[in-house]
Design a protein around this motif. Structure first.
Motif, short mmCIF file in Angstrom:
data_model
loop_
_atom_site.label_atom_id
_atom_site.label_comp_id
_atom_site.label_asym_id
_atom_site.label_seq_id
_atom_site.Cartn_x
_atom_site.Cartn_y
_atom_site.Cartn_z
N LEU A 87 21.41 30.12 18.18
CA LEU A 87 22.48 30.35 18.97
C LEU A 87 23.55 31.18 18.13
CD1 LEU A 87 24.54 29.86 21.14
CD2 LEU A 87 25.21 27.82 20.01
N THR A 90 22.12 35.12 18.01
CA THR A 90 22.11 35.61 19.59
C THR A 90 23.38 35.60 19.90
OG1 THR A 90 21.30 33.93 20.65
CG2 THR A 90 19.70 35.29 19.99
N LYS A 91 24.36 34.66 19.94
CA LYS A 91 25.58 34.49 20.35
C LYS A 91 25.63 34.13 22.06
CE LYS A 91 27.73 35.40 16.72
NZ LYS A 91 27.66 34.10 15.61
N LYS A 92 24.22 33.79 22.55
CA LYS A 92 24.23 33.66 24.05
C LYS A 92 23.95 32.15 23.97
CE LYS A 92 22.15 38.15 24.92
NZ LYS A 92 21.18 38.59 25.21
#
Length: 122
Positions: A87, A90-92
């Motif tokens: 997380l 990717t920051k998604k």
């Protein structure tokens, strides 16, 4: 209603076994989907291996539920760490954030289920 009764009911072995089975299916399916969508062999290996360990915990829970719950707690926390790293990278939110949340919730549940019999007898 007695608080001890509620705690014991929520952490009873049959319910933990259902949660373990569903958790194993979710993790295994996630690894397979990760492989199919992104050709990610690490996702496949980690997902199938983690699901296999959780299924072993399911089998062990018949004879030694506390040991199975503690092992499932450790597996959930390791998976949560992996998903937290993904997380952050990717920051998604999907799928890493969702799986991080699921693993933290289930890890907490396994730990509570493992210590509840000990707490109730005190």
């Amino acid at each position: 209603m007695d608080l001890k009764f509620i705690a014991y009911t929520l952490c009873a072995t049959p319910l933990v076994q259902v949660v373990l089975a569903l958790h194993a299916i979710l993790i295994g399916a996630g690894g397979i989907i990760g492989f199919v969508k992104a050709q990610s062999k690490p996702s496949l290996i980690a997902g199938v291996a983690s699901a296999a360990i959780l299924l072993v915990c399911l089998a062990v829970s018949i004879l030694a539920p506390t040991i199975a719950e503690l092992i499932a707690w450790v597996v959930s926390d390791i998976l949560a760490a992996v998903f937290a790293i993904r997380l952050n990278k990717t920051k998604k939110f999907m799928p890493s954030g969702m799986m991080l949340f699921v693993c933290l919730i289930l890890g907490t549940y396994y730990l509570v289920a493992a210590v509840t019999p000990w707490l109730i007898t005190r």
